[in-house]
Design an enzyme around this catalytic site. Structure first.
Site, PDB file in Angstrom:
ATOM      1  N   HIS A  90       0.853  -1.195   0.000  1.00  0.00           N
ATOM      2  CA  HIS A  90       0.000   0.000   0.000  1.00  0.00           C
ATOM      3  C   HIS A  90       0.883   1.238   0.000  1.00  0.00           C
ATOM      4  O   HIS A  90       1.981   1.237   0.549  1.00  0.00           O
ATOM      5  CB  HIS A  90      -0.989   0.008   1.177  1.00  0.00           C
ATOM      6  CG  HIS A  90      -0.377   0.083   2.541  1.00  0.00           C
ATOM      7  ND1 HIS A  90       0.003   1.266   3.136  1.00  0.00           N
ATOM      8  CD2 HIS A  90      -0.082  -0.892   3.444  1.00  0.00           C
ATOM      9  CE1 HIS A  90       0.496   1.031   4.341  1.00  0.00           C
ATOM     10  NE2 HIS A  90       0.466  -0.278   4.558  1.00  0.00           N
ATOM     11  N   ASP A  92      -0.484   4.426   0.792  1.00  0.00           N
ATOM     12  CA  ASP A  92      -0.914   5.430   1.762  1.00  0.00           C
ATOM     13  C   ASP A  92      -0.148   5.240   3.055  1.00  0.00           C
ATOM     14  O   ASP A  92       0.353   4.147   3.350  1.00  0.00           O
ATOM     15  CB  ASP A  92      -2.428   5.353   1.992  1.00  0.00           C
ATOM     16  CG  ASP A  92      -2.839   4.116   2.775  1.00  0.00           C
ATOM     17  OD1 ASP A  92      -2.499   3.004   2.327  1.00  0.00           O
ATOM     18  OD2 ASP A  92      -3.495   4.240   3.823  1.00  0.00           O
ATOM     19  N   ASP A 123       6.551   1.155   5.952  1.00  0.00           N
ATOM     20  CA  ASP A 123       5.111   0.849   5.958  1.00  0.00           C
ATOM     21  C   ASP A 123       4.356   1.837   5.081  1.00  0.00           C
ATOM     22  O   ASP A 123       3.852   2.830   5.570  1.00  0.00           O
ATOM     23  CB  ASP A 123       4.607   0.888   7.402  1.00  0.00           C
ATOM     24  CG  ASP A 123       3.148   0.515   7.535  1.00  0.00           C
ATOM     25  OD1 ASP A 123       2.643  -0.223   6.681  1.00  0.00           O
ATOM     26  OD2 ASP A 123       2.512   0.976   8.503  1.00  0.00           O
ATOM     27  N   GLU A 156      -5.130   1.720   3.063  1.00  0.00           N
ATOM     28  CA  GLU A 156      -5.017   0.659   4.074  1.00  0.00           C
ATOM     29  C   GLU A 156      -4.960   1.225   5.479  1.00  0.00           C
ATOM     30  O   GLU A 156      -5.587   0.697   6.407  1.00  0.00           O
ATOM     31  CB  GLU A 156      -3.774  -0.195   3.797  1.00  0.00           C
ATOM     32  CG  GLU A 156      -3.701  -1.476   4.607  1.00  0.00           C
ATOM     33  CD  GLU A 156      -3.057  -1.323   5.980  1.00  0.00           C
ATOM     34  OE1 GLU A 156      -3.235  -2.212   6.827  1.00  0.00           O
ATOM     35  OE2 GLU A 156      -2.369  -0.294   6.209  1.00  0.00           O
ATOM     36  N   GLU A 157      -4.221   2.319   5.655  1.00  0.00           N
ATOM     37  CA  GLU A 157      -4.037   2.870   6.994  1.00  0.00           C
ATOM     38  C   GLU A 157      -5.326   3.464   7.560  1.00  0.00           C
ATOM     39  O   GLU A 157      -5.490   3.564   8.776  1.00  0.00           O
ATOM     40  CB  GLU A 157      -2.943   3.941   6.985  1.00  0.00           C
ATOM     41  CG  GLU A 157      -1.557   3.439   6.602  1.00  0.00           C
ATOM     42  CD  GLU A 157      -0.924   2.528   7.621  1.00  0.00           C
ATOM     43  OE1 GLU A 157      -1.595   2.165   8.603  1.00  0.00           O
ATOM     44  OE2 GLU A 157       0.249   2.162   7.433  1.00  0.00           O
ATOM     45  N   HIS A 423       4.320   3.836  12.123  1.00  0.00           N
ATOM     46  CA  HIS A 423       3.238   4.633  12.719  1.00  0.00           C
ATOM     47  C   HIS A 423       3.761   5.635  13.742  1.00  0.00           C
ATOM     48  O   HIS A 423       2.974   6.427  14.256  1.00  0.00           O
ATOM     49  CB  HIS A 423       2.158   3.765  13.371  1.00  0.00           C
ATOM     50  CG  HIS A 423       1.386   2.923  12.419  1.00  0.00           C
ATOM     51  ND1 HIS A 423       0.143   2.396  12.733  1.00  0.00           N
ATOM     52  CD2 HIS A 423       1.642   2.517  11.155  1.00  0.00           C
ATOM     53  CE1 HIS A 423      -0.305   1.686  11.715  1.00  0.00           C
ATOM     54  NE2 HIS A 423       0.594   1.750  10.748  1.00  0.00           N
TER      55      HIS A 423
END
Length: 451
Positions: A90, A92, A123, A156-157, A423
């Site tokens: 992903h 995003d 990520d 996705e996030e 994150h």
């Protein structure tokens, strides 16, 4: 890494990989268009589409998914009669949080102490580059031996489920013999790992109301029911004295039988302050991979700065509940909402609203695809045997794909080992991990084609 033509090719491509990841990280592709411009996400999607076209992919398309974001799709044909492998990542990313707390600007890829820092570097924009590296290495060493589909998600996030719903509406699009999800990570940098389980999750918004309006705490405090105090009581009921999650009717005693997570290693990875205890019971692996876990993600209440002496008429919170494989996320959500209603004190009015959900996932690690990956990782990580671990997070698409294609094998690998701090502030990727996992994926495709 032992001498291998594929490994040598990947090593030679690493400077290009860094340059490309720098370009991709520069897009502020947070799929919350109230915070970041839609054009940033569209720019990242177009970058990926152009990269796929340059590698010979056909049918490259920007898919408009039902949540208002775009996923990127492409198909690279292999030899006639070959198996089909779907590669997922992903583009995003999570918001950078406090940009001032970053050592370097979050959307600039900066090398420091042997790692590349930037939001999305691990990520999961690094996962996009991993897939490209693997395919380029194969093209330089006899060709790609399978049909390849690539899908790169744009939300996705956010957990808004755009790609899941699109896949359900177009089930033929992502059919494959095996799916490689490039959004997980090694248990430890340098230890080759496939992720065997993912916890599911539910998000519930809680609103507590007690009064028609705020009241003076001196005149009415002590008898007037405080909504914020009621909410705090409710939230406190979700954890036992030792910190274990306690939702009425939800099993919280499962155990993890595989790779273990030592307490001290977890403390270091989580950066727990000296003297602060870990919460819960059982092993760390039990707690983060095999049992439910509740987290209060946010509370709406007056901030300390500017607070007035008032009894609060209303307060609300956003609660996340992670659930292990074997627990239906929908049923867990019902139990959570029933628990909240039952534990709200003083007859306060409480409403709950489910705003997000994803099912848990368990992979079949005895499948031929896993044997092919184990052999590949043994070459990419000399002297190391592939491990299987759990992951406390959720990738809702996994269950959608498992439901749509029950015969398809699904593997989870990726760049999000603990040092990556995904994150969080100062997210980074290890270029060594990027190199070795790209080699692993390329060799896996060779092994799997021959299996």
């Amino acid at each position: 890494m032992s001498s291998n033509p594929v490994a040598e090719t990947v090593a030679s491509l690493m400077p290009r990989a860094k340059a490309e990841l720098t370009e991709l990280v520069a897009f502020k592709s947070v799929a919350d268009f109230d915070q970041y411009p839609r054009s940033e996400s569209e720019g990242a999607a177009n970058w990926i589409a152009d990269a796929l076209r340059s590698e010979g992919f056909e049918d490259v398309a920007l898919l408009d998914t039902p949540d208002g974001t775009q996923s990127v799709y492409g198909f690279l044909p292999g030899p006639e009669g070959a198996k089909t492998v779907l590669l997922y990542a992903h583009y995003d990313v999570q918001p950078p949080l406090d940009e001032a707390a970053w050592a370097t600007p979050p959307f600039d890829l900066v090398e420091r102490d042997g790692r590349w820092y930037g939001r999305g570097s691990a990520d999961c924009k690094g996962g996009v580059i991993m897939h490209l590296l693997a395919l380029r290495a194969l093209k330089a060493n006899g060709g790609v031996p399978v049909h390849v589909k690539v899908i790169v998600e744009g939300s996705e996030e956010q957990g808004t489920g755009g790609l899941e719903r699109y896949a359900e509406e177009h089930p033929e699009l992502l059919t494959a013999d095996t799916i490689v999800i490039g959004d997980a990570g090694n248990f430890r940098a340098g230890l080759p790992t496939v992720t065997a389980t993912l916890r599911g999750m539910t998000l519930v918004r809680v609103q507590v109301d007690t009064l028609e309006g705020n009241l003076h705490s001196g005149q009415f405090g002590g008898a007037a029911p405080d909504a914020l105090a009621a909410l705090i009581r409710v939230l406190d009921s979700l954890r036992d004295r030792d910190g274990s999650t306690t939702v009425d009717g939800l099993d919280a005693a499962s155990v993890w039988d595989g790779l273990q997570y030592e307490d001290q290693a977890f403390r270091e990875d989580a950066k727990v302050l000296d003297g602060v205890e870990l919460i819960g019971s059982g092993t760390v692996a039990d707690r983060v991979w095999a049992r439910p876990s509740v987290t209060v993600l946010g509370i709406d209440c007056p901030p300390v700065v500017g607070a007035t002496p008032s009894v609060q008429a209303g307060a609300r919170a956003l609660v996340s509940l992670r659930v292990p494989p074997g627990v239906d996320a929908g049923e867990a959500s019902k139990l959570l909402q029933a628990h909240i209603a039952a534990h709200t004190p003083w007859g306060a009015r409480v409403t709950t609203e489910q705003i997000g959900q994803g099912q848990a996932f368990r992979a079949d690690t005895s499948s031929p695809a896993y044997a092919s990956m184990a052999a590949a990782m043994a070459v990419a990580y000399p002297g190391q045997e592939m491990q299987s671990s759990g992951m406390g997070g959720s990738i809702p698409l996994c269950n959608t794909l498992a439901s749509l294609y029950p015969e398809t094998e699904i593997l989870l690998i990726g760049l999000s080992e603990p040092e990556a701090q995904i994150h969080a502030v100062n997210e980074s990727v290890s270029p060594d991990e990027l190199e070795r996992l790209s080699v692993s994926e390329a060799l896996f495709l060779q092994n799997y084609a021959a299996s």
